[in-house]
Motif scaffolding. Structure first.
Motif, short mmCIF file in Angstrom:
data_model
loop_
_atom_site.label_atom_id
_atom_site.label_comp_id
_atom_site.label_asym_id
_atom_site.label_seq_id
_atom_site.Cartn_x
_atom_site.Cartn_y
_atom_site.Cartn_z
N VAL A 548 -87.56 -0.05 12.67
CA VAL A 548 -88.20 -1.59 12.40
C VAL A 548 -89.31 -1.35 13.39
O VAL A 548 -89.25 -1.39 14.59
N SER A 549 -90.52 -1.47 12.84
CA SER A 549 -91.67 -1.25 13.50
C SER A 549 -92.33 -2.74 13.94
O SER A 549 -91.93 -3.60 13.52
N ALA A 550 -93.34 -2.65 15.00
CA ALA A 550 -94.06 -3.94 15.07
C ALA A 550 -94.69 -4.60 14.08
O ALA A 550 -94.82 -5.83 14.00
N ILE A 551 -94.99 -3.76 13.18
CA ILE A 551 -95.66 -4.36 11.92
C ILE A 551 -94.79 -5.12 10.94
O ILE A 551 -95.27 -6.03 10.35
N TYR A 552 -93.46 -5.08 11.26
CA TYR A 552 -92.69 -5.70 10.38
C TYR A 552 -92.75 -7.21 10.46
O TYR A 552 -92.73 -8.30 9.49
N TYR A 553 -93.23 -7.74 11.55
CA TYR A 553 -93.47 -9.27 11.97
C TYR A 553 -94.60 -9.67 11.32
O TYR A 553 -94.63 -10.86 11.32
N VAL A 554 -95.56 -8.99 11.20
CA VAL A 554 -96.87 -9.21 10.45
C VAL A 554 -96.73 -9.61 8.81
O VAL A 554 -97.05 -10.53 8.27
N ASN A 555 -95.70 -8.78 8.36
CA ASN A 555 -95.72 -8.90 6.82
C ASN A 555 -94.24 -8.60 6.53
O ASN A 555 -93.64 -7.54 6.05
N ASN A 556 -93.47 -9.75 6.24
CA ASN A 556 -92.18 -10.04 5.82
C ASN A 556 -91.97 -11.14 4.84
O ASN A 556 -92.98 -12.06 4.66
N GLY A 557 -90.77 -11.28 4.37
CA GLY A 557 -90.48 -12.48 3.31
C GLY A 557 -90.71 -13.66 4.03
O GLY A 557 -91.10 -14.70 3.46
N LYS A 558 -90.18 -13.66 5.40
CA LYS A 558 -90.11 -15.23 6.04
C LYS A 558 -91.84 -15.70 6.25
O LYS A 558 -92.13 -16.66 5.84
N VAL A 559 -92.60 -14.49 6.53
CA VAL A 559 -94.19 -14.77 6.65
C VAL A 559 -94.67 -15.15 5.21
O VAL A 559 -95.44 -16.14 5.20
N GLN A 560 -94.50 -14.27 4.36
CA GLN A 560 -95.20 -14.47 3.10
C GLN A 560 -94.59 -15.49 2.09
O GLN A 560 -95.57 -15.67 0.97
N ASN A 561 -93.46 -15.75 2.11
CA ASN A 561 -92.80 -16.69 1.25
C ASN A 561 -92.25 -18.01 1.94
O ASN A 561 -92.09 -19.01 0.96
N ASP A 562 -91.82 -18.01 3.04
CA ASP A 562 -91.10 -19.10 3.67
C ASP A 562 -91.96 -20.12 4.31
O ASP A 562 -91.47 -20.67 5.15
N THR A 563 -93.39 -19.90 4.19
CA THR A 563 -94.25 -20.91 4.99
C THR A 563 -94.99 -21.47 3.84
O THR A 563 -95.51 -21.24 2.76
N ALA A 564 -95.70 -22.65 4.18
CA ALA A 564 -96.56 -23.47 3.18
C ALA A 564 -98.08 -23.14 3.37
O ALA A 564 -98.72 -22.89 2.21
N VAL A 565 -98.44 -22.79 4.67
CA VAL A 565 -99.75 -22.63 4.71
C VAL A 565 -100.16 -21.18 5.20
O VAL A 565 -101.00 -20.54 4.69
N ILE A 566 -99.27 -20.42 6.02
CA ILE A 566 -99.33 -19.24 6.58
C ILE A 566 -99.55 -18.06 5.33
O ILE A 566 -100.20 -17.22 5.49
N SER A 567 -98.67 -18.39 4.39
CA SER A 567 -98.33 -17.35 3.37
C SER A 567 -99.40 -17.42 2.49
O SER A 567 -99.55 -16.49 1.74
N ARG A 568 -100.38 -18.52 2.28
CA ARG A 568 -101.45 -18.68 1.54
C ARG A 568 -102.71 -18.14 2.25
O ARG A 568 -103.68 -18.15 1.46
N TRP A 569 -102.66 -18.00 3.50
CA TRP A 569 -103.92 -17.77 4.35
C TRP A 569 -103.99 -16.32 4.28
O TRP A 569 -103.31 -15.25 4.84
N ASN A 570 -105.12 -15.63 3.55
CA ASN A 570 -105.43 -14.22 3.41
C ASN A 570 -104.33 -13.65 2.95
O ASN A 570 -103.77 -12.41 3.79
N HIS A 571 -103.56 -14.13 1.98
CA HIS A 571 -102.40 -13.30 1.91
C HIS A 571 -102.37 -11.85 1.29
O HIS A 571 -101.66 -10.87 1.93
N ASP A 572 -103.32 -11.50 0.64
CA ASP A 572 -103.89 -10.03 0.20
C ASP A 572 -104.22 -9.23 1.44
O ASP A 572 -103.90 -8.26 1.73
N TRP A 573 -104.96 -9.81 2.43
CA TRP A 573 -105.49 -8.99 3.69
C TRP A 573 -104.48 -8.80 4.35
O TRP A 573 -104.29 -7.88 5.16
N ARG A 574 -103.43 -9.87 4.77
CA ARG A 574 -102.07 -9.47 5.51
C ARG A 574 -101.56 -7.89 4.69
O ARG A 574 -100.87 -7.38 5.76
N ASN A 575 -101.42 -8.18 3.46
CA ASN A 575 -100.69 -6.86 2.99
C ASN A 575 -101.37 -5.77 3.11
O ASN A 575 -101.00 -4.65 3.53
N ALA A 576 -102.93 -5.75 3.02
CA ALA A 576 -103.59 -4.50 3.42
C ALA A 576 -103.32 -4.16 5.05
O ALA A 576 -103.57 -3.16 5.16
N VAL A 577 -103.47 -5.07 5.73
CA VAL A 577 -103.42 -4.78 7.08
C VAL A 577 -102.22 -4.13 7.34
O VAL A 577 -102.08 -3.03 8.08
#
Length: 676
Positions: A548-577
């Protein structure tokens, strides 16, 4: 004899690193130590030569004393095996080649030395550089986290509701409120009769902070996002401050004049010339060193992502950096820790017997405060901080006993106060203490692997003793070589297999755990060894990619799916990073610098070189890093980046510390030279 013992320790460290690399291919294929072959032995032999050569090269830098002659240096070289000497010669040629490649960059840096030093000559300016350099991460990603922060929010929410007249579901003899402790179960026998919902599972102070902020955000806007973003912003600024304060101590050494008996001028605008360059008489690092340090801090994804990651480990790691810098200042201003000062009062080469040692200076008040505050943050953020601080207290009192009051104020008092608070809160049933099963990761893995792969070996008596604690059939299903959490019955209630029987186990049952475990291990020792190595080899195998790398916390289901604002903020950019960082991580060799184990291995190698050089007092301030490696071995998961963060963040400063103690580092920057 002492020298032989020192080299023996260094050889053992190299053997351990080489062994982990040798068995890596076996355990990545989910094999057994019984499959160890000549190819594994050859890989181990090559890596041993490499590591031992690095130790020898580091131990040779600057000589043990400045009085060592080239003849003595040559004589030392003949004491090592010829194959290692050959690799040492080749490595010297490689280093020369790399220096020639880097020469253009060094030339450019030298030309801009005045500018570089001017913008990094104080904590405030370094802080600004770090904030600007890291800002893209916070602005574009907002926050990073995993499941833990949601558990903390649920704990605080239940606590708040209960304390404000809204009773929450509690123990009824068979069930437990699933929203609180079902993901990270705590044995029912630890729960008091009166309802209480705060636990020390994720450290009580962090639970109050993270949970309280998340609950407030949920109440005000209907989602925890605002609270998470604010928390990440706070950690972002704290990370920049910690790194800036420590970088200032290492790069500018504002206390340097105090080593020679004067008042240490701060290396900032007031002690600089009109051009912004520190004046002659101030001990400071050259521009090349500064560029390297800032490159490691500003370009490494592990560091960048950790600034906004809301888990306990990054917070502990940044506090550790601050702590490490304060300890360096205390070491450098002690009678045995000073490096060469501009006026020549102390000319110390890093050994424990300087010819002209001044008495230790009185520590700056700001340094004592920094050490005390960083100690408190470490204790509040990670349970193993207790052992780190306790070890450092003992070592510091042995290495710098004349200034014992400093360590009592900055280490002992915070330790007693914090531990006293936790003990009181637990004894009064205000919070629920941690489950003892949390510290038994290695034992659980051994029980699980044997239950899965050699169940017939388990004696009937051991089965009887372990049955109330561990369901062996469930353990056989739950066992996974890289992660002990499944053996602790962690995970969502819909998917997890029950191994640890937290609902029904009792305190009396737990008394038989160690004896049952020992009987099981003795019945199948090879499988038990496999379980241990499979759980920890990756921390010391440079070829192993993080589980499990430090990258995990940037992009996982909790970040991308379980939030109202954060998941919509630069969603594709987060995936790219995250995709870019993951791709870099999996490139052989080039990906090593963004793996935590790369820096862990280098830290252990530097420590081995310090043993060879007999730098006992420096080691007194570095041994907590070795204890952190012990934490890694006993941690729930194999090669988990977050457990290695303190070593990642501190390595640049550790290397500079080592180099200064070698006595060959160009530390004094003349204003006229910097202007050219």
């Amino acid at each position: 004899m002492v020298r032989i013992l020192c080299w023996t320790v260094a050889v053992l460290a190299c053997l351990w690193l080489a062994f982990c690399s040798a068995v890596g291919p076996i355990y990545r294929a989910d094999g057994s130590i019984a499959e160890f072959s000549i190819w594994n032995a050859l890989l181990g032999a090559v890596m041993f030569c490499v590591y031992l050569t690095i130790v020898h090269v580091l131990a040779s830098i600057g000589g043990r004393r400045h009085s060592h002659t080239a003849r003595n240096h040559t004589a030392r070289n003949h004491t090592i095996p010829s194959v290692v000497h050959t690799i040492h010669t080749v490595s010297g040629q490689v280093c020369g080649f790399l220096r020639r490649i880097a020469r253009p960059a060094i030339t450019i840096i030298t030309r801009h030395e005045r500018t570089i030093i001017r913008h990094t000559n104080s904590t405030r300016r370094i802080f600004t550089v770090l904030v600007v350099g890291w800002a893209w991460c916070y602005i574009t990603l907002l926050s990073a986290f995993g499941a833990d922060v949601f558990s903390q929010i649920r704990e605080f929410t239940s606590f708040w509701q209960q304390s404000h007249g809204n009773p929450q579901p509690y123990l009824d003899g068979t069930q437990i409120v699933s929203t609180i402790m079902d993901v990270y179960p705590t044995a029912h026998y630890l729960w008091p009769a009166d309802p209480t919902f705060l636990t020390n599972q994720h450290n009580i102070l962090l639970t109050l902070l993270y949970g309280g902020m998340g609950y407030a955000s949920q109440t005000l806007i209907g989602a925890p996002d605002a609270g998470l973003i604010i928390l990440s912003g706070m950690q972002f600024l704290f990370a920049a401050f910690c790194c800036a304060a420590t970088a200032n101590r290492f790069l500018n050494r504002p206390f340097a004049a105090g080593v020679s008996g004067g008042t240490a001028p701060a290396v900032n605008d007031s002690s600089a010339s009109s051009t912004g360059v520190p004046t002659v008489g101030t001990t400071t690092a050259p521009a090349t060193t500064r560029v390297i340090v800032f490159a490691l801090l500003l370009l490494n994804p592990i560091v960048i992502f950790s600034t906004i990651s809301l888990t306990k480990s990054p917070l502990f790691a940044f506090a550790f950096v601050w702590w490490f810098g304060a300890l360096y200042e205390l070491y450098a201003t002690s009678a045995y820790g000073g490096t060469t000062v501009c006026d020549g009062t102390i000319a110390y080469d890093g050994t424990d017997s300087p010819a002209t040692a001044a008495p230790p200076t009185k520590p700056r008040r700001i340094t004592v405060i920094a050490l005390a505050l960083s100690t408190l943050v470490m204790l509040a953020s990670a349970k193993y901080g207790l052992y780190i601080v306790a070890l450092q207290l003992v070592l510091a009192l042995l290495a710098d006993r004349k200034r014992w009051r400093t360590y009592v104020i900055a280490l002992l008092i915070p330790l007693i106060a914090f531990q006293g608070m936790i003990t009181t809160l637990t004894a009064t049933n205000t919070i629920i203490g941690g489950d003892p099963i949390e510290s038994k990761g290695v034992q659980l893995q051994q029980i699980g692997r044997i239950a899965q792969r050699d169940p017939d070996s388990i004696p009937a008596s051991a089965r009887e003793k372990i049955a109330p604690i561990i369901d062996l059939d469930g353990a056989a299903k739950a066992y996974f070589p890289n992660d002990a959490d499944r053996m602790k019955s962690s995970g969502s209630s819909e998917s997890k297999t029950i191994a640890y029987q937290w609902r029904t186990v009792t305190a009396d049952d737990m008394k038989d755990f160690n004896s049952a475990w020992l009987d099981i291990v003795k019945a199948s020792p090879v499988v038990a060894i496999d379980a241990l190595l499979a759980k920890c080899y990756g921390y010391f195998d440079v070829f192993d990619v993080p589980y499990v790398s430090a990258i995990y916390y940037v992009n996982n289901g909790k970040v991308q799916n379980d939030t109202a604002v954060i998941s919509r903020w630069n969603h594709d950019w987060r995936n790219a990073v995250a995709g870019f960082a993951n791709g870099w991580s999996h490139i052989p060799v080039l990906g090593w610098p963004i793996h935590g184990n790369f820096w862990t291995i280098l830290t252990l190698v530097v420590g081995a070189a310090e043993v060879v050089r007999r730098r006992w007092r420096a080691l007194a301030y570095h041994l907590p890093m070795l204890l952190l490696m012990g934490v890694m071995i006993t941690a729930p998961a194999n090669n988990f980046d977050r457990h290695m963060l303190p070593l990642v963040f501190c390595f640049a400063f550790l290397a500079l510390w080592f180099r200064r103690d070698s006595g060959d580092a160009p530390e004094v920057v003349d204003r006229s030279q910097a202007s050219r």
